[in-house]
Write a protein that holds these residues in place. Structure first.
Motif, PDB file in Angstrom:
ATOM      1  N   TYR A 236      29.959  33.589  39.396  1.00  0.00           N
ATOM      2  CA  TYR A 236      29.535  32.240  38.979  1.00  0.00           C
ATOM      3  C   TYR A 236      28.032  32.025  39.178  1.00  0.00           C
ATOM      4  O   TYR A 236      27.422  31.188  38.522  1.00  0.00           O
ATOM      5  CB  TYR A 236      30.339  31.168  39.733  1.00  0.00           C
ATOM      6  N   GLN A 237      27.426  32.801  40.127  1.00  0.00           N
ATOM      7  CA  GLN A 237      26.000  32.598  40.400  1.00  0.00           C
ATOM      8  C   GLN A 237      25.110  33.027  39.233  1.00  0.00           C
ATOM      9  O   GLN A 237      23.930  32.700  39.196  1.00  0.00           O
ATOM     10  CB  GLN A 237      25.577  33.400  41.635  1.00  0.00           C
ATOM     11  N   TRP A 238      25.670  33.790  38.294  1.00  0.00           N
ATOM     12  CA  TRP A 238      24.827  34.377  37.249  1.00  0.00           C
ATOM     13  C   TRP A 238      24.829  33.560  35.956  1.00  0.00           C
ATOM     14  O   TRP A 238      24.206  33.939  34.980  1.00  0.00           O
ATOM     15  CB  TRP A 238      25.247  35.828  36.991  1.00  0.00           C
ATOM     16  N   THR A 239      25.528  32.424  35.954  1.00  0.00           N
ATOM     17  CA  THR A 239      25.512  31.572  34.759  1.00  0.00           C
ATOM     18  C   THR A 239      24.385  30.558  34.862  1.00  0.00           C
ATOM     19  O   THR A 239      23.918  30.233  35.958  1.00  0.00           O
ATOM     20  CB  THR A 239      26.834  30.799  34.625  1.00  0.00           C
ATOM     21  N   THR A 240      23.959  30.081  33.711  1.00  0.00           N
ATOM     22  CA  THR A 240      22.956  29.010  33.558  1.00  0.00           C
ATOM     23  C   THR A 240      21.682  29.253  34.358  1.00  0.00           C
ATOM     24  O   THR A 240      21.072  28.325  34.881  1.00  0.00           O
ATOM     25  CB  THR A 240      23.534  27.610  33.936  1.00  0.00           C
ATOM     26  N   ILE A 241      21.276  30.515  34.470  1.00  0.00           N
ATOM     27  CA  ILE A 241      19.943  30.820  35.007  1.00  0.00           C
ATOM     28  C   ILE A 241      19.221  31.681  33.974  1.00  0.00           C
ATOM     29  O   ILE A 241      19.861  32.436  33.241  1.00  0.00           O
ATOM     30  CB  ILE A 241      19.993  31.560  36.363  1.00  0.00           C
ATOM     31  N   PRO A 242      17.897  31.571  33.896  1.00  0.00           N
ATOM     32  CA  PRO A 242      17.151  32.391  32.921  1.00  0.00           C
ATOM     33  C   PRO A 242      17.287  33.878  33.252  1.00  0.00           C
ATOM     34  O   PRO A 242      17.121  34.278  34.406  1.00  0.00           O
ATOM     35  CB  PRO A 242      15.705  31.929  33.099  1.00  0.00           C
ATOM     36  N   LEU A 243      17.590  34.666  32.240  1.00  0.00           N
ATOM     37  CA  LEU A 243      17.757  36.108  32.433  1.00  0.00           C
ATOM     38  C   LEU A 243      16.749  36.875  31.582  1.00  0.00           C
ATOM     39  O   LEU A 243      16.328  36.406  30.519  1.00  0.00           O
ATOM     40  CB  LEU A 243      19.171  36.534  32.026  1.00  0.00           C
ATOM     41  N   ALA A 244      16.384  38.055  32.061  1.00  0.00           N
ATOM     42  CA  ALA A 244      15.532  38.969  31.310  1.00  0.00           C
ATOM     43  C   ALA A 244      16.307  40.263  31.093  1.00  0.00           C
ATOM     44  O   ALA A 244      17.260  40.548  31.819  1.00  0.00           O
ATOM     45  CB  ALA A 244      14.248  39.246  32.081  1.00  0.00           C
TER      46      ALA A 244
ATOM     47  N   VAL B 152      20.583  33.622  28.548  1.00  0.00           N
ATOM     48  CA  VAL B 152      21.364  32.838  29.503  1.00  0.00           C
ATOM     49  C   VAL B 152      22.856  33.048  29.261  1.00  0.00           C
ATOM     50  O   VAL B 152      23.282  33.338  28.134  1.00  0.00           O
ATOM     51  CB  VAL B 152      20.975  31.336  29.393  1.00  0.00           C
ATOM     52  N   ILE B 153      23.614  32.934  30.336  1.00  0.00           N
ATOM     53  CA  ILE B 153      25.077  32.900  30.244  1.00  0.00           C
ATOM     54  C   ILE B 153      25.493  31.447  30.379  1.00  0.00           C
ATOM     55  O   ILE B 153      25.122  30.785  31.360  1.00  0.00           O
ATOM     56  CB  ILE B 153      25.706  33.749  31.366  1.00  0.00           C
ATOM     57  N   THR B 154      26.220  30.937  29.402  1.00  0.00           N
ATOM     58  CA  THR B 154      26.567  29.515  29.425  1.00  0.00           C
ATOM     59  C   THR B 154      27.767  29.268  30.335  1.00  0.00           C
ATOM     60  O   THR B 154      28.532  30.182  30.656  1.00  0.00           O
ATOM     61  CB  THR B 154      26.900  29.021  28.004  1.00  0.00           C
ATOM     62  N   ASP B 155      27.913  28.025  30.753  1.00  0.00           N
ATOM     63  CA  ASP B 155      29.069  27.632  31.573  1.00  0.00           C
ATOM     64  C   ASP B 155      29.585  26.296  31.036  1.00  0.00           C
ATOM     65  O   ASP B 155      28.884  25.594  30.301  1.00  0.00           O
ATOM     66  CB  ASP B 155      28.636  27.497  33.042  1.00  0.00           C
ATOM     67  N   LEU B 156      30.792  25.964  31.422  1.00  0.00           N
ATOM     68  CA  LEU B 156      31.397  24.711  30.944  1.00  0.00           C
ATOM     69  C   LEU B 156      30.733  23.488  31.563  1.00  0.00           C
ATOM     70  O   LEU B 156      30.337  23.510  32.735  1.00  0.00           O
ATOM     71  CB  LEU B 156      32.875  24.686  31.340  1.00  0.00           C
TER      72      LEU B 156
ATOM     73  N   LEU C 210      37.407  30.445  43.427  1.00  0.00           N
ATOM     74  CA  LEU C 210      35.961  30.631  43.254  1.00  0.00           C
ATOM     75  C   LEU C 210      35.645  32.015  42.676  1.00  0.00           C
ATOM     76  O   LEU C 210      34.786  32.156  41.810  1.00  0.00           O
ATOM     77  CB  LEU C 210      35.248  30.448  44.600  1.00  0.00           C
ATOM     78  N   SER C 211      36.392  33.038  43.135  1.00  0.00           N
ATOM     79  CA  SER C 211      36.109  34.392  42.661  1.00  0.00           C
ATOM     80  C   SER C 211      36.407  34.544  41.167  1.00  0.00           C
ATOM     81  O   SER C 211      35.894  35.450  40.511  1.00  0.00           O
ATOM     82  CB  SER C 211      36.918  35.419  43.458  1.00  0.00           C
ATOM     83  N   ASP C 212      37.255  33.654  40.619  1.00  0.00           N
ATOM     84  CA  ASP C 212      37.573  33.693  39.183  1.00  0.00           C
ATOM     85  C   ASP C 212      36.897  32.563  38.421  1.00  0.00           C
ATOM     86  O   ASP C 212      37.182  32.348  37.246  1.00  0.00           O
ATOM     87  CB  ASP C 212      39.088  33.560  38.972  1.00  0.00           C
ATOM     88  N   GLY C 213      36.039  31.809  39.092  1.00  0.00           N
ATOM     89  CA  GLY C 213      35.379  30.668  38.454  1.00  0.00           C
ATOM     90  C   GLY C 213      34.761  31.068  37.135  1.00  0.00           C
ATOM     91  O   GLY C 213      34.880  30.377  36.125  1.00  0.00           O
ATOM     92  N   ILE C 214      34.082  32.183  37.160  1.00  0.00           N
ATOM     93  CA  ILE C 214      33.633  32.865  35.944  1.00  0.00           C
ATOM     94  C   ILE C 214      34.207  34.269  36.031  1.00  0.00           C
ATOM     95  O   ILE C 214      34.035  34.953  37.039  1.00  0.00           O
ATOM     96  CB  ILE C 214      32.100  32.915  35.870  1.00  0.00           C
ATOM     97  N   LYS C 215      34.913  34.693  35.003  1.00  0.00           N
ATOM     98  CA  LYS C 215      35.535  36.024  35.024  1.00  0.00           C
ATOM     99  C   LYS C 215      34.594  37.054  34.414  1.00  0.00           C
ATOM    100  O   LYS C 215      33.673  36.694  33.668  1.00  0.00           O
ATOM    101  CB  LYS C 215      36.855  35.980  34.263  1.00  0.00           C
ATOM    102  N   GLY C 216      34.870  38.317  34.710  1.00  0.00           N
ATOM    103  CA  GLY C 216      34.010  39.405  34.225  1.00  0.00           C
ATOM    104  C   GLY C 216      33.766  39.349  32.728  1.00  0.00           C
ATOM    105  O   GLY C 216      32.640  39.516  32.268  1.00  0.00           O
ATOM    106  N   GLU C 217      34.816  39.088  31.968  1.00  0.00           N
ATOM    107  CA  GLU C 217      34.658  39.067  30.508  1.00  0.00           C
ATOM    108  C   GLU C 217      34.063  37.749  30.004  1.00  0.00           C
ATOM    109  O   GLU C 217      33.915  37.551  28.805  1.00  0.00           O
ATOM    110  CB  GLU C 217      35.998  39.358  29.824  1.00  0.00           C
TER     111      GLU C 217
END
Ligand code: MN
Ligand code: MN
Length: 473
Positions: A145-153, A180-184, A197-204
């Motif tokens: 979940y930490q990797w969504t909605t942050i700027p990525l390069a 960016v990875i979007t979130d709901l 929490l561990s499934d808040g955002i899933k791998g796929e």
């Protein structure tokens, strides 16, 4: 109580109790100045070296500037010679030859330069509902979940069929686009919020948004995807099949920054383990005195996935590098490693006041208390551990105290809660004396981790002293 009794107690306390001190309260102004200067260079390194390939490339440039030459198996190396060995552009050994033969043992400091991230899948590009996205496969241990909605390069390489390699870096320059990875939205996340929490955002669900512009208004599908491929062809000369032989890594686009009003800390992606790799690199580059024992800094790859593979420490490359050094001097290759000593330079989890329960405070490392010695790692009953001998820890602790270097001890969290390991065991398995030593980190493996500047500098001083080139501190 009488004053006499008080004095006696104080004396006993001073003499008998283990003391732990906040370094910022006790080190000199000059040490704090040196710390800040060193950490400015460290921040530059962080920003220039977000992947293992970039770290090796930066290290090689710095090494060549410092007079290091590529290792040549046919040469006989003498005291003071400086060489480096670049292992497949992803791992590296840098070495200053000592006055004693390699056969009598070397000093190794090993740190890793890979960090948790999102790798693009071999066939990553797709279009869905007129948006183009990349599929990813995460690398290392992350809280997704930490990797969504942050700027990525995106950093990496395409290796084309004609043998050419095309480097890619998008998202670092101020004029670059980012990803960016979007979130709901919370309004529609009621069901998602019931997930663990561990499934808040899933791998796929770690899909990276990369475009929305259709190539024309023609009928037919995948017009946004086609436009992305056209842009990639114009800029990099690649087609969709070139992704099959690429290594493209998505990393946080943020730059390293001072943290805190007092600027005592640094926030950045990839402290684990550049925060040890950089001090280890600088220590071998900055050596001004030929050491007695050959000094080797190892920048390792694949630690975050278990150190397997030909650039990881669970492979033969370090062993053969030391063998080759010993052999070139006519020495016995088998004794070289058995006589050697190593610092496995990796981070430990710093005590976080917001989450005190995961630690056992007497044995947790603290920010600003200096380089942390971790005698053993592992999980549960020390499973998968490399447990340094009391003799060797005694030797290292004496070395640090002798050189007035601030250090502390630490375990990786509460017993039976979790655990972890480093490259220590793979080097120890070669018959080398190894102990873990490094920098305490807050938010380890997050896209933005925090370390204390003083601990970074103390780790540099530690490696200098270990390599027989102690700085007066
Ligand atoms: Mn690490
Ligand atoms: Mn790690």
């Amino acid at each position: 109580m009488s004053t006499e009794k008080n004095d006696k107690l104080k004396k006993l306390r001073d003499e008998l109790l283990l003391k732990r001190k906040n370094g910022r309260a006790v080190v000199s102004e000059q040490t704090l100045k040196n710390t800040d200067a060193f950490c400015e260079d460290y921040k530059d390194f962080l920003n220039a070296s977000k992947t293992e390939r970039e770290a090796v490339s930066t290290a090689q440039q710095l090494a060549e500037k410092a007079g290091f030459l590529p290792f040549d198996i046919n040469k006989v190396y003498r005291a003071g010679d400086k060489v480096y060995f670049n292992n497949r552009k992803k791992a590296m050994a840098l070495c200053v030859i000592g006055t004693k033969p390699v056969e009598e043992g070397v000093r190794i400091t090993a740190a890793h330069i890979d960090s948790p991230r999102l790798d693009l899948k071999p066939n990553p590009l797709y279009e869905s509902d007129e948006l183009a996205l990349f599929k990813t496969h995460y690398y290392g241990g992350i809280k997704k979940y930490q990797w969504t909605t942050i700027p990525l390069a995106i950093h990496g390489v395409f290796c084309k069929k004609d043998g050419t390699t095309v480097p890619v870096t998008i998202g670092e320059d101020d004029n670059d686009p980012q990803f960016v990875i979007t979130d709901l939205l919370p309004h529609l996340a009621q069901e998602q919020c019931q997930r663990k929490l561990s499934d808040g955002i899933k791998g796929e669900e770690l899909n990276i948004l990369i475009g929305s512009h259709p190539i024309t208004d023609d009928e037919g599908g995948d017009l946004v995807k086609l436009n992305i491929l056209k842009l990639l062809q114009e800029k990099y000369g690649v087609t969709e099949s070139d992704f099959l032989s690429a290594e493209l890594e998505c990393v946080p686009a943020a730059k390293a920054r001072d943290i805190g009003l007092d600027r005592s800390m640094i926030g950045s992606y990839g402290h684990d383990d550049r925060v040890c790799a950089y001090p280890a690199l600088r220590a071998v580059l900055d050596m001004d005195k030929t050491p007695e024992r050959t000094a080797i800094t190892i920048l390792a790859d694949k630690e975050e996935t278990g150190s397997d593979g030909n650039t990881g420490m669970n492979s033969a490359w370090l062993r053969y590098f030391v063998y080759d050094l010993a052999k070139s001097q006519g020495g016995d290759i088998h004794h070289a490693l058995a006589n050697s000593k190593c610092l496995s330079a990796d981070v430990n989890a710093a005590f976080d006041p917001t989450f005190p329960d995961v630690m056992e405070k007497r044995n947790a490392s603290l920010l600003n208390y200096g380089a942390v010695i971790t005698k053993y790692t592992g999980a549960r009953g020390k499973s998968g551990t490399s447990d340094a001998s009391a003799e060797y820890v005694g030797e290292i602790r004496a070395l640090l105290d002798k050189n007035n270097i601030l250090w502390q001890h630490g375990e990786l969290g509460r017993v039976d809660l979790g655990g972890g390991g480093t490259v220590a065991m793979y080097i120890a398995n070669l018959g080398v004396d190894v102990v873990d030593l490094g920098v305490p980190v807050l938010s380890m493996h997050a896209p933005f981790e925090v370390v204390a500047k003083l601990d970074v500098y103390m780790t540099y001083l530690t490696v200098r002293a270990f390599f027989g080139n102690a700085l007066t501190n």
